[in-house]
Structure formats: C-alpha cells, structure tokens
Write an enzyme that holds these catalytic residues in place. Structure first.
Site, short mmCIF file in Angstrom:
data_model
loop_
_atom_site.label_atom_id
_atom_site.label_comp_id
_atom_site.label_asym_id
_atom_site.label_seq_id
_atom_site.Cartn_x
_atom_site.Cartn_y
_atom_site.Cartn_z
N ASP A 343 66.51 124.57 -21.88
CA ASP A 343 67.52 123.58 -22.21
C ASP A 343 67.92 123.71 -23.67
O ASP A 343 67.06 123.84 -24.56
CB ASP A 343 66.96 122.19 -21.93
CG ASP A 343 67.93 121.08 -22.27
OD1 ASP A 343 68.96 120.99 -21.59
OD2 ASP A 343 67.65 120.32 -23.22
N GLU A 379 70.21 128.13 -21.63
CA GLU A 379 71.42 127.33 -21.73
C GLU A 379 71.93 127.62 -23.14
O GLU A 379 71.37 127.10 -24.12
CB GLU A 379 71.12 125.84 -21.56
CG GLU A 379 72.38 125.00 -21.60
CD GLU A 379 72.10 123.50 -21.54
OE1 GLU A 379 72.94 122.78 -20.96
OE2 GLU A 379 71.07 123.06 -22.06
#
Length: 702
Positions: A343, A379
């Site tokens: 993330d 990401e």
C-alpha cells in the site's frame, strides 16, 4: 518468577518449548518492564535485566503460548524533541505474533489530556489496551509447497476476508467472515471456476478501529490502519483462544496451496495506527518515537505525513527497516504466503524527501534471498509531492497500473482521443515498463479495486453517493470516469439494464484479454453493488458484503468463459512485448506478431492514432510465434486471433484481414451476444458487424 538473561535475537516473544525469550529494541529507554497478564487481568511486572545494542531482553522459563503481555518503557518525555516515553502507557510489542483484545479509546491511551495538546496524561492505560500474545510457533504444514505461478499465468482476485464470505449461505454460519471461510471448499471451488491463481487479501495485519469512525457508528472495514506487522488480525478468527488466529491463518494458506492457489497479502508498512501528534500511544510511539517515525526536522513534535494518515514510517532508520524486512520474511517463511501488495509503496522509497528507486528499502528487497523470490506488487503512488510513480519501480517489481484503469474506463465510456493510449495499455504498457528491462507482466491490470466503484456501479452511476459515510458526500474520488448508461442508479428499464450488462462484459473481457496480469475485484464477476458508494472503507455491513443470493449468474458464466479463453491461449499472456516484427512457425507464412486495423481493413497509420475522434480499432495477434510448450513443459496449441473493439453507440462494420493472415475466422466471443455460439466460418476480408459498444474476438481457422 525466574528471570534469565535470554538473548537479543530474535526480537519479539519466542517460545522454544520450555519458556519464552522476550526482546525489545529501544534506543531511548532507561528501563523496560515486561508486563504479564493473567486471564483475569492481573498484572505481573518483570524488569528486563539485559541490554545489548539497544535491545532489552530476558528469558522466562515456563511462560507458554497464550500468555498475554505488554511493555512499559521508562525514558525521557520531551515531545518537542521527538521523545515520548511514558511508563504509564502499556505498549504493544512491535514484533507481537498475535494480539488479543481491542482499543476502547479511553483518555488513558493518550499521553495528553483531551483539549490540552501540550499537557501530559499519566493515567494507566493497561485495562483499556489489547495485549500482545505469546504464540505456539509449531504447525503441521504436511507437504505444503508454494504454487509459484509465473506472473504470465496469473489471475489475481482482490478480496476482503469478511466481505467475500460473510453472507455465503453454503459456509457454516460460525466461520463466516473468517480465515476458515476463505479456506472452505465452496469458496475454493468458486476461485477455481474463475481461473484465479492468487487471492490478494486486503489487510489482515492487526489493525485498529479508528475512534472517529466508532463515534459515528462506523468502523475501519478495509483495515488500512496497521498496529501489528506480524500478527494476523483476531477479528477474522473463528476461535476464541488468544493467538488461535495464527493457526487458523496457517490452515487457510495450507488449504489454498493444496488447491494450487497462492496467497498475496495487501500490507501497510507506510504508516501505523498511532496517527499524528494528537494520536494515541499504543506501541511504536512510546517505545522509540524518533526511530520508528519520520519527524519534522524543524519541530520534532510533529510527524511527516506522506500517507494522509498522520504519520510515516521512518525507513531511514536501520531498526525500522529491520522491522519491515523481518515482518516480510516472517510471513513468507513462517506463514507461507506467496507475495505482497504494498500500500502506498512510494512512501517506502522516500529515504530522504523524493521517491528514490535506489533507496535502502529497494536495496534490501533486492538482496534478500527470501523476500526477493515472492510476488512484489507496488501501489506506485502516495499523497506526497511527486508521489505518482507508475512505471518507475525497479525491475523486480510489478505495479498496479493506474493508467490502464483510467484509459480502459475512458475508452468504453466513449471519451475521444484515447485510441493510441488504449492500444498501449491493452498490449502491456511497453512505454511504462520496457525501458527498465521489465516485461508485460510488470503491469497489474485492473478496472476496479476496493477503492472506488464496483464494476456494476461503474456502469450505473455518474456520481458518487457516499452519504452513509457521514462526511456529507465529500469523501471519495469525484472523478470516477464512470457512465450510468442513461439513468443514475437503480432502474427497471430493460434497455439501460441491457447496456449496463454489456458494458460490464466489455470491461471484464478487455481486462482478461489484455497483456499483463489481470486483477479482478471480488464480486465484480457477480454483479456486486455498493449502491454508488465509492469509498466503502468504513462500511462493515450489507453495503460492502457480497450478497450471494443476488448474484448475476450470466455475468459469472461470461467471466468464467473469458478466463478459460485466456488460460487456453498463451497469445493473451505473452512474456515479451509485441514488436511488430515478422514471426512464423514451420508451415506458416511470416506475419507481424501484431497488426492494427481500421474498420475498413486498412492498417492503422500515425494519422489514425492521432485523429482524436477514433472509437474503433481492430488488432491481429499472431499466435504462430508462441512456443509449443509452456513453462511447465506441457504442449500448448495456439492460434492467431483478431479482436475488434468499438465504443461507438452504433454498430460498426469491420473488414477481416486478407487471406495471408488466415483463410477463415470464427467468432469465439462477442460481448453483444454473450450466449450465442457461432459455428460459421467467415472467409478472409469478410464484413463483420460489431454491435454498439461491443468487443468481438475471432479465432483463426486453418
């Protein structure tokens, strides 16, 4: 109680069959107390007697799995200089393998009095804190081996443990929403039928439920608020014993591996649940604030925030980096997971200020013999300056391709000037990845993900409808690149519903037949809706859970059909980029590996790509260059294909390629006619009518 010196390594609580070794890093501590808690909550304090290299440690004979514990760190409390030790606050072990209990957000969890940011609060927080748990590290893995699917053969399924399983009628009620539910045969059967090779679980590291959400009657459903990087969250366990979630998680992995499905974890190493300078003291902050967090140089009471959550992990500090690498290695070696999706990965590359692909984080990943060998998915952005880094990660990495998502959405909703970009995205995004010696599989392709509209909502809403989140519909992305097909939200108009179904098929077929690695968001194949809410992070209820009683069986059957087509033909999952050069197999003519056509059958020119109004294009994919055997040595049979994409709102006539490409063609997929099987063979240069807003796939017939 006997207290032996113990060892400084490994960090955390390590049970060896006769007792437990406790080790905690803190560079600022003057004294560290280990606090042991009985089932009734009685506390026993043990001063850690030894310190080696800023690691405080002791071995306690007779301490067994299930023991609940925490730490108290004595040291300077000077927030202006980044020092926040307070022995009145019970602290979680950063290396805890399990955590039991929950935060009740009592005043005592904070080191200041509410409303007085500069004050000091010395209330004891122990009775309001969850506790770290000593676990039993032993587990019968049997003959477990990681599936190790090559990226080119992978289909990823992003899923939430609870959202995927909580309403499934064929899963026993007592295990719904848990790790055991993911491992249930009915769920594995569903994944297999979809052609899924890897399930990517949204955060399962132990996370805190934000007090601001609780006050609104909501909760942190997604889980991007980690407080324990080694601990599977107890909220997804079906058992009740402290630490049982570890065994249950391992059993889930073993069951998935037995059915040849990999487990990828969505991990949040960029920040923790302690928030900014007004956040609670739960662990890292009270143990060694400056070592674990990036502080503002000019005023160390404040935190650098590249994540939008209040703090940023300090990847410049060797012990923070060690924590990150130890956690990754633990999940691979002890929990047997097969990869990670990072993330806001750009944050981890900010060793100083800018995102740096040569940072220590990337170097450590590169040289680690364990972590470097699993799937690494970034990401590739954060909220800091220069944070959008799609295409800029090192060769070892794959990336969520945000440009793919945006371009494919724009193409199918009929936006002009996207034709050239669309062609680049569906062929693997060579412009983003080829320069760094990466291959098409560096692109993790997706149209939807947990963050944003579901696929059904993407074709049903022009605007977000997030009123239930309690922020007056101001949260969530406002530019969704969506199209409601003429009516906002629910409708019984058969024309609108038919168009929405066709658009859903267009998106799924494009995703699964593009070069790169497709990622399906859970429930998209079933027609799941969140009723226009594009930010369901706080909705742990029927809005976000899959309702298995209302699935779109036709869409599910179509998705299975397309994944089977992808699996059967390697031309849709090439390991190398197309280059336009001639290829041939014995007995065939030399033809380019790819060719692009206008509807009239002529090849696309530079002027056509730059026209700005094109909404239709045909592409020839030459299967003759595909090896006769796959990575496992099994013989494959492939043929060439032609794909016609048309985002026009009227039917378009396409001319098939001339005879040198193939003597004949047969329709194998048509999003405008999903139930129709065409056995007719169309001759070269025949005219084919492609319906409004439709994708047609034709296979070469010898």
């Amino acid at each position: 109680m006997q207290v032996w010196p113990g060892t400084a390594y490994p960090l955390g609580a390590t049970y060896d069959g006769s007792g437990t070794n406790f080790a905690l890093f803190t560079e600022v501590a003057e004294r560290v107390d280990l606090c042991l808690f009985s089932a009734s909550g009685k506390q026993t304090r043990v001063r850690l007697p030894e310190q080696d290299g800023f690691v405080w440690h002791a071995f306690l004979p007779g301490i067994e799995p299930g023991q609940r514990y925490g730490y108290r760190v004595y040291g300077p409390y000077d927030p202006a200089n980044g020092l926040r030790c307070n022995p009145n606050k019970l602290l979680l072990d950063p290396y805890a393998k399990a955590i039991d209990g929950h935060f009740d957000w009592h005043q005592s969890l904070f080191s200041y009095n509410f409303g007085e940011a500069d004050s000091r609060n010395d209330e004891d927080s122990a009775s309001h804190m969850p506790k770290s748990v000593v676990i039993n590290p032993y587990f019968d893995w049997g003959t477990d081996r990681p599936p190790k699917h090559p990226y080119a053969q992978s289909v990823i399924y992003e899923a939430h443990v609870k959202g995927l399983t909580y309403l499934h009628p064929e899963i026993p009620r007592e295990i719904r929403g848990t790790y055991s539910a993911i491992a249930h045969p009915i769920m594995i059967e569903h994944l297999h039928a979809l052609g899924v090779t890897a399930i990517e679980l949204m955060p399962v590291h132990h996370f805190a439920n934000d007090s601001t959400l609780i006050d609104k009657g909501l909760s942190n459903y997604w889980g991007y608020n980690t407080i324990g990087f080694f601990a599977p969250d107890s909220k997804y366990r079906s058992g009740t014993n402290p630490g049982s979630q570890v065994q249950e998680f391992k059993a889930m992995v073993r069951a998935l591996h037995e059915q040849d499905i990999e487990v990828v974890l969505d991990v949040v190493y960029n920040h923790t649940a302690e928030g900014n300078h007004l956040g609670p003291t739960l662990g890292f902050r009270g143990i060694d604030n400056a070592a674990y967090y990036r502080l503002v140089d000019e005023d160390k009471q404040y935190y650098m925030d590249y994540t939008g959550t209040g703090n940023t992990l300090n990847v410049r500090h060797p012990h923070s980096l060690q924590l990150l690498m130890d956690s990754l290695r633990y999940w691979v070696t002890e929990m047997h997971v097969d990869g990670f999706r990072f993330d806001l990965a750009a944050t981890l590359a900010r060793e100083f200020y800018d995102v740096d692909r040569l940072s220590s984080f990337f170097e450590l990943i590169q040289q680690d013999p364990v972590v470097s060998q699993v799937k690494l998915i970034a990401e590739p952005w954060d909220v800091g300056p220069g944070g959008y880094q799609v295409g800029n990660f090192p060769p070892q990495w794959t990336e969520w391709n945000g440009k793919y998502r945006d371009t494919v959405r724009d193409f199918w909703r009929g936006e002009p000037a996207t034709l050239g970009e669309f062609a680049a995205r569906i062929t693997g995004s060579a412009d983003l990845y080829e320069h760094s010696a990466r291959r098409p599989v560096a692109s993790i392709n997706f149209v939807t993900a947990h963050d944003g509209f579901t696929l059904r909502d993407l074709v049903s809403y022009n605007e977000k409808h997030n009123e239930a989140n309690g922020e007056s519909n101001n949260d969530g992305e406002s530019h969704n690149r969506s199209w409601n097909c003429g009516v906002e939200g629910d409708t019984d108009d058969p024309g609108v519903l038919g168009l929405r179904g066709q658009q859903s098929r267009n998106f799924l077929a494009t995703l699964l037949l593009s070069q790169g690695v497709p990622m399906i968001c859970h429930g998209d194949e079933l027609g799941r809706t969140q009723r226009g809410n594009n930010n369901g992070f706080c909705q742990d209820n029927e809005l976000t859970w899959i309702d298995w009683s209302k699935i779109d069986v036709d869409l599910l059957a179509f998705t299975r059909r397309v994944t089977e087509l992808r699996q059967r033909h390697p031309i849709f999952r090439r390991r190398r980029f197309f280059d336009g050069r001639p290829v041939r197999r014995r007995g065939t003519k030399s033809l380019p590996d790819i060719a692009w056509f206008r509807p009239d059958g002529s090849q696309m020119t530079e002027k056509d790509w730059a026209s700005g109004f094109g909404r239709s294009v045909g592409v020839f994919l030459n299967g003759n260059g595909i090896p006769d055997r796959d990575a496992r040595g099994e013989r494959v049979v492939d043929e060439s294909f032609v794909l016609f994409f048309s985002a026009h709102d009227e039917a378009i006539e396409f001319r098939l390629p001339p005879s040198e490409y193939a003597p004949g063609w047969q329709v194998v997929l048509d999003t405008a006619r999903p139930d129709q099987d065409d056995e007719d063979v169309l001759s070269a240069e025949s005219i084919v009518s492609v319906g409004p807003r439709a994708l047609m796939v034709l296979q070469r017939v010898a």
